[in-house]
Write an enzyme that holds these catalytic residues in place. Structure first.
Site, PDB file in Angstrom:
ATOM      1  CE  LYS A   1      -3.083   2.627   4.740  1.00  0.00           C
ATOM      2  NZ  LYS A   1      -2.925   1.718   3.568  1.00  0.00           N
TER       3      LYS A   1
ATOM      4  CB  SER B   1      -0.946   0.012   1.200  1.00  0.00           C
ATOM      5  OG  SER B   1      -0.224   0.141   2.409  1.00  0.00           O
TER       6      SER B   1
END
Length: 295
Positions: free
Chosen positions: A180, A109
């Site tokens: 993230k 990701s």
């Protein structure tokens, strides 16, 4: 005369040496015989051995008494090694809990910035003394209540062992931990997308050079204002990332509370070939602070 001379030569006594030994005609010393009792006291003393100095009355220990067991030199060495290893593990766990923790990257990701199998070093002091996450920071956070409604159940013993291994970077992090990039902070208006397909923050277009080549900034349109005390986060590999976009319309709206942030990813520590600082993209340098907020 010759016979008498021969007999006389044959019966000539050996000369006495100055040290009392008998010396023959050739000058060699004859072996000295020892009496039956000479040297016996010394031999007996040698056989008896020294007296037991540890005995208070000077008595000699009984013959055949078992010796006291002696500790093998390997015993203390192994114990010292074990104690040293234990102290090192405790030190690393404390360091990991309070200062710097390694995290294993389990998914794609955050490509290309972070690769599967990378071990990043997360600075837990980055926001502890009044600092707050900024746009562009790569952060690790606990997604309980934002990305997950509740932490999944697990066996307490195996959970403890797994948490300890994860704290040392030897196992995947807990299922509640995510990594993230911060795209919006409290008060920001984040929109996707403008007519060129780019994300804007507070009306300024963001050049996201860290996004995976071939990925669009987002295939999901959104227009949100980040509540104070929360963050809007997205993965760099947008097509492979489950992030704030996936939780729009849910309680919390995909926002991550600042107090759930574990720390900032500052370094890639493993493998050695990728040892480097997590780069500051500079993508948000031109973004102004929101009205009445901070950037």
């Amino acid at each position: 005369m010759r016979g008498d001379e021969a007999r006389t030569e044959g019966t000539r006594r050996p000369e006495r040496d100055t040290d009392g030994g008998a010396r023959g005609e050739t000058g060699g010393r004859a072996p000295r015989t020892q009496g039956p009792d000479e040297g016996a006291p010394a031999a007996r003393a040698s056989e008896a051995g020294p007296p037991d100095e540890g005995a208070a009355d000077g008595s000699v220990p009984e013959a055949g008494a078992p010796d006291e067991p002696h500790e093998s030199p390997a015993g203390p060495s192994w114990r010292r090694t074990g104690m040293t290893g234990g102290v090192c593990v405790v030190f690393l766990l404390l360091l990991s809990h309070f200062v710097m923790q390694p995290f294993l990257i389990p998914s794609r990701s955050m490509e290309p910035t972070l690769q599967v199998g990378d071990r990043i070093l997360v600075n837990k002091l980055a926001y502890r003394f009044g600092g707050e996450p900024r746009r562009g920071d790569v952060v690790v956070f606990d997604g309980t209540g934002s990305f997950l409604r509740e932490a999944p159940g697990q066996n307490p013993v195996t959970g403890l062992l797994r948490d300890a291994a994860a704290a040392l970077g030897l196992a995947e992090p807990a299922e509640t931990d995510f990594v993230k990039r911060v795209v919006g902070v409290g008060g920001d208006r984040v929109v996707c997308c403008d007519r060129d397909g780019r994300i804007t923050v507070n009306g300024v277009r963001v050049e996201e050079r860290y996004v995976m080549l071939g990925d669009a900034p987002s295939r999901v349109p959104f227009d949100i204002v980040v509540p104070q005390g929360t963050l809007w986060v997205m993965g760099d590999h947008r097509s492979q990332s489950s992030d704030s976009r996936d939780h729009l319309g849910q309680p919390g709206g995909g926002m991550v509370p600042v107090d759930r942030v574990i720390g900032r990813a500052d370094w890639i520590g493993w493998p050695f070939g990728r040892w480097s600082e997590v780069p500051d993209s500079g993508a948000f340098d031109a973004v102004p602070a929101p009205a009445g907020g901070h950037g």
